[in-house]
Design a protein around this motif. Structure first.
Motif, PDB file in Angstrom:
ATOM      1  N   SER A  48      53.588  37.976  42.032  1.00 48.44           N
ATOM      2  CA  SER A  48      54.106  38.235  40.727  1.00 48.44           C
ATOM      3  C   SER A  48      54.098  36.829  39.781  1.00 48.44           C
ATOM      4  O   SER A  48      53.574  36.923  38.505  1.00 48.44           O
ATOM      5  CB  SER A  48      55.465  38.889  40.318  1.00 48.44           C
ATOM      6  OG  SER A  48      55.711  38.886  39.359  1.00 48.44           O
ATOM      7  N   LEU A  80      62.085  39.714  35.560  1.00 47.22           N
ATOM      8  CA  LEU A  80      61.980  41.131  34.905  1.00 47.22           C
ATOM      9  C   LEU A  80      61.118  41.880  35.877  1.00 47.22           C
ATOM     10  O   LEU A  80      61.434  43.206  35.765  1.00 47.22           O
ATOM     11  CB  LEU A  80      61.491  40.990  33.767  1.00 47.22           C
ATOM     12  CG  LEU A  80      62.641  40.515  32.567  1.00 47.22           C
ATOM     13  CD1 LEU A  80      61.804  40.151  31.254  1.00 47.22           C
ATOM     14  CD2 LEU A  80      63.650  41.188  32.547  1.00 47.22           C
ATOM     15  N   ASP A  81      60.012  41.592  36.395  1.00 47.31           N
ATOM     16  CA  ASP A  81      59.293  42.410  37.378  1.00 47.31           C
ATOM     17  C   ASP A  81      60.055  43.122  38.510  1.00 47.31           C
ATOM     18  O   ASP A  81      59.794  44.054  39.135  1.00 47.31           O
ATOM     19  CB  ASP A  81      57.924  41.378  38.075  1.00 47.31           C
ATOM     20  CG  ASP A  81      56.590  41.560  37.105  1.00 47.31           C
ATOM     21  OD1 ASP A  81      56.841  42.290  36.161  1.00 47.31           O
ATOM     22  OD2 ASP A  81      55.990  40.932  37.603  1.00 47.31           O
ATOM     23  N   PHE A  82      61.240  42.299  38.887  1.00 50.74           N
ATOM     24  CA  PHE A  82      62.111  42.665  39.813  1.00 50.74           C
ATOM     25  C   PHE A  82      63.325  43.404  39.263  1.00 50.74           C
ATOM     26  O   PHE A  82      64.433  43.433  39.755  1.00 50.74           O
ATOM     27  CB  PHE A  82      62.397  41.825  40.933  1.00 50.74           C
ATOM     28  CG  PHE A  82      61.182  41.095  41.597  1.00 50.74           C
ATOM     29  CD1 PHE A  82      60.666  41.930  42.615  1.00 50.74           C
ATOM     30  CD2 PHE A  82      60.361  40.159  41.086  1.00 50.74           C
ATOM     31  CE1 PHE A  82      59.562  41.489  43.364  1.00 50.74           C
ATOM     32  CE2 PHE A  82      59.306  39.674  41.612  1.00 50.74           C
ATOM     33  CZ  PHE A  82      58.744  40.147  42.613  1.00 50.74           C
ATOM     34  N   LYS A  83      63.542  43.648  38.092  1.00 51.85           N
ATOM     35  CA  LYS A  83      64.368  44.247  37.192  1.00 51.85           C
ATOM     36  C   LYS A  83      65.731  43.172  37.208  1.00 51.85           C
ATOM     37  O   LYS A  83      66.805  43.734  37.111  1.00 51.85           O
ATOM     38  CB  LYS A  83      64.597  45.519  37.727  1.00 51.85           C
ATOM     39  CG  LYS A  83      63.802  46.471  37.474  1.00 51.85           C
ATOM     40  CD  LYS A  83      63.984  47.996  37.950  1.00 51.85           C
ATOM     41  CE  LYS A  83      63.157  49.039  37.488  1.00 51.85           C
ATOM     42  NZ  LYS A  83      61.484  48.547  38.249  1.00 51.85           N
ATOM     43  N   ILE A  84      65.253  41.984  37.004  1.00 49.02           N
ATOM     44  CA  ILE A  84      66.501  40.883  36.976  1.00 49.02           C
ATOM     45  C   ILE A  84      66.425  40.075  35.783  1.00 49.02           C
ATOM     46  O   ILE A  84      65.451  39.443  35.254  1.00 49.02           O
ATOM     47  CB  ILE A  84      66.433  39.737  38.124  1.00 49.02           C
ATOM     48  CG1 ILE A  84      66.205  40.644  39.514  1.00 49.02           C
ATOM     49  CG2 ILE A  84      67.435  38.771  37.970  1.00 49.02           C
ATOM     50  CD1 ILE A  84      65.950  39.696  40.853  1.00 49.02           C
ATOM     51  N   GLY A  85      67.654  40.356  35.041  1.00 51.99           N
ATOM     52  CA  GLY A  85      67.719  39.748  33.660  1.00 51.99           C
ATOM     53  C   GLY A  85      68.603  38.894  33.817  1.00 51.99           C
ATOM     54  O   GLY A  85      69.753  39.059  33.648  1.00 51.99           O
TER      55      GLY A  85
END
Length: 231
Positions: A48, A80-85
């Motif tokens: 990613s 964000l690709d792993f839904k981590i903000g």
């Protein structure tokens, strides 16, 4: 000698950016316990990151984003690709990446051998790189190659990026030579090779893995040792 001055790119040409980047990111993946944050493996994280980083570098070269945008967004967008903000995590990763990466020392095979050869042949050797000044100098210092270069031209120094002709004109003037008496060695057709062509400088396209079709270089090599047959 046909050429009087030699110009090299640094990343992916002499300094093995991919090997050094992977080693750095593996350390950061462990250091920041990213598996516990929901990133299942280093391989998925690196895949990613690579896509996002390449896109951001392309936008940076075209003047669409700033250096700071590049440094921060390559991690925030990857997360964000792993839904981590997590802005704090992104900032920490960006800071540590720039601290660790320049200390890595992997060079391409025969890099030192070829630099020794060119030095023995009395060629003035120079560097033209789009990398950031402090980072690029540290890479060269840690990998032990800085002393080979008479002039080190970074995009920060002259305010222009390859493939724009301004950085090549700046480099040629600094070296007190001409484009026709010089040759550029680099790994990217639409950056190193195209830029050199635009100012009338011959080029060596270094393609250790895959030869990409497009701009036609003066020479193409798969191994740095092949430079001995040209220079």
């Amino acid at each position: 000698m046909r050429y009087k001055h030699i110009f090299f790119d640094l990343d992916h040409t002499l300094w093995d950016f991919e090997a050094n980047c992977i080693e750095t990111l593996q350390e950061l993946y462990t250091e920041h316990a990213l598996e516990k944050r929901g990133i299942p493996s280093f391989e998925t994280f690196y895949a990613s990151y690579s896509v996002i980083n390449d896109k951001l570098w392309d936008r940076f070269r075209k003047g669409f984003i700033t250096r700071q945008d590049l440094r921060t967004k390559r991690f925030s967008l990857t997360f964000l690709d792993f839904k981590i903000g997590d802005d704090k995590l992104s900032a920490s990763m960006g800071k540590r990446f720039l601290e660790i990466l320049p200390t890595k020392t992997a060079l391409f095979p025969h890099a030192v051998e070829v630099l020794d050869y060119l030095q023995q042949k009395k060629y003035p050797i120079h560097m033209i790189t789009n990398g950031f000044e402090e980072t690029q100098l540290l890479k060269m210092q840690h990998s032990g190659i800085q002393h080979y270069f008479t002039h080190i031209i970074t995009s920060e120094t002259c305010g222009s990026l390859k493939p724009h002709r301004e950085i090549y004109d700046f480099a040629v003037n600094l070296a007190s030579t001409t484009a026709s008496d010089s040759i550029m060695i680099g790994d990217t057709l639409d950056v190193d090779i195209l830029g050199a062509q635009q100012v009338g400088m011959d080029q060596v396209y270094f393609a250790p893995n895959e030869i990409v079709e497009g701009v036609k270089p003066t020479y193409t090599i798969r191994c740095l040792s092949e430079l001995k047959a040209i220079l």
